[in-house]
Design a protein around this motif. Structure first.
Motif, PDB file in Angstrom:
ATOM      1  N   LYS A 217     -46.374 -22.597  13.024  1.00  0.00           N
ATOM      2  CA  LYS A 217     -47.373 -22.400  14.086  1.00  0.00           C
ATOM      3  C   LYS A 217     -46.869 -22.993  15.402  1.00  0.00           C
ATOM      4  O   LYS A 217     -47.018 -22.399  16.472  1.00  0.00           O
ATOM      5  N   LEU A 218     -46.300 -24.190  15.312  1.00  0.00           N
ATOM      6  CA  LEU A 218     -45.778 -24.839  16.528  1.00  0.00           C
ATOM      7  C   LEU A 218     -44.675 -23.975  17.146  1.00  0.00           C
ATOM      8  O   LEU A 218     -44.638 -23.785  18.367  1.00  0.00           O
ATOM      9  N   GLN A 219     -43.802 -23.446  16.302  1.00  0.00           N
ATOM     10  CA  GLN A 219     -42.716 -22.617  16.824  1.00  0.00           C
ATOM     11  C   GLN A 219     -43.251 -21.318  17.443  1.00  0.00           C
ATOM     12  O   GLN A 219     -42.727 -20.857  18.461  1.00  0.00           O
ATOM     13  N   ALA A 220     -44.309 -20.767  16.852  1.00  0.00           N
ATOM     14  CA  ALA A 220     -44.906 -19.552  17.424  1.00  0.00           C
ATOM     15  C   ALA A 220     -45.495 -19.830  18.810  1.00  0.00           C
ATOM     16  O   ALA A 220     -45.332 -19.033  19.743  1.00  0.00           O
ATOM     17  N   VAL A 221     -46.160 -20.971  18.937  1.00  0.00           N
ATOM     18  CA  VAL A 221     -46.772 -21.347  20.222  1.00  0.00           C
ATOM     19  C   VAL A 221     -45.704 -21.584  21.281  1.00  0.00           C
ATOM     20  O   VAL A 221     -45.797 -21.075  22.410  1.00  0.00           O
ATOM     21  N   THR A 222     -44.666 -22.351  20.929  1.00  0.00           N
ATOM     22  CA  THR A 222     -43.629 -22.650  21.926  1.00  0.00           C
ATOM     23  C   THR A 222     -42.826 -21.404  22.277  1.00  0.00           C
ATOM     24  O   THR A 222     -42.435 -21.216  23.434  1.00  0.00           O
ATOM     25  N   ALA A 241     -52.796 -15.413  18.142  1.00  0.00           N
ATOM     26  CA  ALA A 241     -54.188 -15.401  17.665  1.00  0.00           C
ATOM     27  C   ALA A 241     -54.791 -16.797  17.672  1.00  0.00           C
ATOM     28  O   ALA A 241     -54.220 -17.736  17.126  1.00  0.00           O
ATOM     29  N   GLY A 242     -55.934 -16.939  18.354  1.00  0.00           N
ATOM     30  CA  GLY A 242     -56.655 -18.210  18.382  1.00  0.00           C
ATOM     31  C   GLY A 242     -56.221 -19.164  19.478  1.00  0.00           C
ATOM     32  O   GLY A 242     -56.906 -20.150  19.756  1.00  0.00           O
ATOM     33  N   ALA A 243     -55.101 -18.870  20.143  1.00  0.00           N
ATOM     34  CA  ALA A 243     -54.585 -19.810  21.142  1.00  0.00           C
ATOM     35  C   ALA A 243     -55.505 -19.961  22.366  1.00  0.00           C
ATOM     36  O   ALA A 243     -55.756 -21.092  22.807  1.00  0.00           O
ATOM     37  N   PRO A 244     -56.048 -18.862  22.925  1.00  0.00           N
ATOM     38  CA  PRO A 244     -56.944 -19.038  24.078  1.00  0.00           C
ATOM     39  C   PRO A 244     -58.147 -19.931  23.753  1.00  0.00           C
ATOM     40  O   PRO A 244     -58.540 -20.786  24.561  1.00  0.00           O
ATOM     41  N   ASP A 245     -58.728 -19.743  22.545  1.00  0.00           N
ATOM     42  CA  ASP A 245     -59.866 -20.581  22.136  1.00  0.00           C
ATOM     43  C   ASP A 245     -59.432 -22.033  21.972  1.00  0.00           C
ATOM     44  O   ASP A 245     -60.174 -22.959  22.319  1.00  0.00           O
ATOM     45  N   LEU A 261     -46.802 -28.946  29.888  1.00  0.00           N
ATOM     46  CA  LEU A 261     -47.482 -29.496  28.706  1.00  0.00           C
ATOM     47  C   LEU A 261     -46.614 -30.548  28.012  1.00  0.00           C
ATOM     48  O   LEU A 261     -45.411 -30.349  27.846  1.00  0.00           O
ATOM     49  N   SER A 262     -47.250 -31.625  27.612  1.00  0.00           N
ATOM     50  CA  SER A 262     -46.529 -32.636  26.834  1.00  0.00           C
ATOM     51  C   SER A 262     -46.327 -32.128  25.412  1.00  0.00           C
ATOM     52  O   SER A 262     -46.979 -31.168  24.968  1.00  0.00           O
ATOM     53  N   ILE A 263     -45.436 -32.785  24.684  1.00  0.00           N
ATOM     54  CA  ILE A 263     -45.221 -32.418  23.280  1.00  0.00           C
ATOM     55  C   ILE A 263     -46.505 -32.636  22.483  1.00  0.00           C
ATOM     56  O   ILE A 263     -46.872 -31.816  21.632  1.00  0.00           O
ATOM     57  N   ASP A 264     -47.233 -33.711  22.792  1.00  0.00           N
ATOM     58  CA  ASP A 264     -48.501 -33.968  22.100  1.00  0.00           C
ATOM     59  C   ASP A 264     -49.499 -32.829  22.312  1.00  0.00           C
ATOM     60  O   ASP A 264     -50.265 -32.484  21.405  1.00  0.00           O
ATOM     61  N   GLU A 265     -49.499 -32.239  23.511  1.00  0.00           N
ATOM     62  CA  GLU A 265     -50.418 -31.118  23.778  1.00  0.00           C
ATOM     63  C   GLU A 265     -50.012 -29.877  22.987  1.00  0.00           C
ATOM     64  O   GLU A 265     -50.867 -29.161  22.454  1.00  0.00           O
ATOM     65  N   PHE A 266     -48.708 -29.615  22.886  1.00  0.00           N
ATOM     66  CA  PHE A 266     -48.258 -28.492  22.056  1.00  0.00           C
ATOM     67  C   PHE A 266     -48.638 -28.722  20.592  1.00  0.00           C
ATOM     68  O   PHE A 266     -49.070 -27.802  19.893  1.00  0.00           O
ATOM     69  N   VAL A 267     -48.478 -29.964  20.130  1.00  0.00           N
ATOM     70  CA  VAL A 267     -48.829 -30.302  18.743  1.00  0.00           C
ATOM     71  C   VAL A 267     -50.333 -30.085  18.516  1.00  0.00           C
ATOM     72  O   VAL A 267     -50.756 -29.542  17.482  1.00  0.00           O
ATOM     73  N   ALA A 268     -51.147 -30.471  19.507  1.00  0.00           N
ATOM     74  CA  ALA A 268     -52.602 -30.309  19.386  1.00  0.00           C
ATOM     75  C   ALA A 268     -52.987 -28.830  19.287  1.00  0.00           C
ATOM     76  O   ALA A 268     -53.857 -28.453  18.488  1.00  0.00           O
ATOM     77  N   ILE A 269     -52.331 -27.976  20.077  1.00  0.00           N
ATOM     78  CA  ILE A 269     -52.609 -26.537  20.010  1.00  0.00           C
ATOM     79  C   ILE A 269     -52.228 -26.001  18.626  1.00  0.00           C
ATOM     80  O   ILE A 269     -52.986 -25.267  17.985  1.00  0.00           O
TER      81      ILE A 269
END
Length: 275
Positions: A217-222, A241-245, A261-269
């Motif tokens: 999931k993290l790799q998909a977001v980044t 899917a689900g990222a805007p929410d 974005l910080s790494i912590d923010e990417f992890v939170a998403i």
């Protein structure tokens, strides 16, 4: 044992070796420099070490001198006779496997035992191997540390901080559950032939993995966020899917761009999408 080896230049001349451009090879001859690289992860006495792309065995020598038990993967069969001579100089300490490291299960080579990875990586496979070593779902990995030579530009992307132009997918991949540092810069003149760019060695150790987060999931977001890094997150992430929410729930401004974005923010998403 191993102290009577001829200089590397003589070994390469004796075997008629030259660096292959298609394999991304550049040979290092400076034995003091090679010894310093082998020392970066600490004491290697009786430790398992994986080396990818040893070539004629410059770094391999330094690892063996440091007491390591080395498994080397080499796809250039021209280099195998030189490595065989090295194996004879250090009986029972060097295993050479001919083949493509990208197609092998590295953990299986050590029967699940821990191992350090040290490599002057061929430029054309370095990022792919690094992504694989850092990307698995199982964590901590069987490898205990990565000590890897990259083009300096790639090395800087691995250790980059948010807000910098070098910050991107590689930085998040390396740092969300690892500790990455630039261990040493290596001048292009140290190599034969000298590459067009400077090189640097990155050292990465596994750290605690944040709970409730899928690496995929993290790799998909980044991938989405940095794939269109000039666009605002609301644009770049709309296909995930689900990222805007998730942005709305976490209070992350969708008008921001990925590099802020910080790494912590990417992890939170990623955590919000893993649930």
């Amino acid at each position: 044992m191993g102290d009577c080896l001829p200089p590397l230049r003589e070994v390469i001349a004796a075997h008629g070796l030259s660096a292959s451009k298609s394999l991304g090879q550049n040979f290092l001859f400076d034995e003091q420099l090679l010894n310093r690289i082998a020392a970066i992860p600490g004491d290697l006495s009786d430790r398992n070490v994986l080396e990818v792309g040893p070539g004629p065995g410059g770094l391999t020598r330094a690892l063996l001198r440091a007491g390591a038990q080395v498994t080397a993967i080499e796809m250039d069969r021209r280099c195998l006779p030189a490595l065989a001579e090295l194996g004879e100089a250090f009986p029972g300490r060097l295993t050479v496997i001919e083949g493509d490291a990208l197609k092998m299960d590295h953990d299986a080579l050590f029967d699940g035992a821990p191992y350090a990875i040290l490599s002057n990586l061929p430029y054309n496979v370095g990022t792919a191997l690094f992504t694989r070593w850092m990307g698995g779902e199982a964590w901590p990995p069987n490898w205990t540390s990565l000590t890897l030579m990259f083009q300096q530009e790639v090395a800087q992307r691995i250790v980059a901080q948010p807000g910098s132009s070098a910050y991107g997918r590689l930085a998040v991949l390396a740092q969300w559950r690892g500790i990455a540092r630039l261990a040493m810069k290596v001048h292009r003149s140290a190599f034969t032939p000298p590459p067009k760019v400077m090189s640097a060695i990155v050292h990465v150790q596994p750290a605690a993995m944040p709970e409730g987060v899928s690496a995929a999931k993290l790799q998909a977001v980044t991938a989405a966020a940095f794939g269109q890094r000039r666009k605002m997150l609301r644009q770049s992430l709309k296909g995930v899917a689900g990222a805007p929410d998730a942005l709305e729930t976490l209070g992350i401004d969708p008008q921001r761009r990925a590099e802020t974005l910080s790494i912590d923010e990417f992890v939170a998403i990623a955590r919000a999408l893993t649930r």
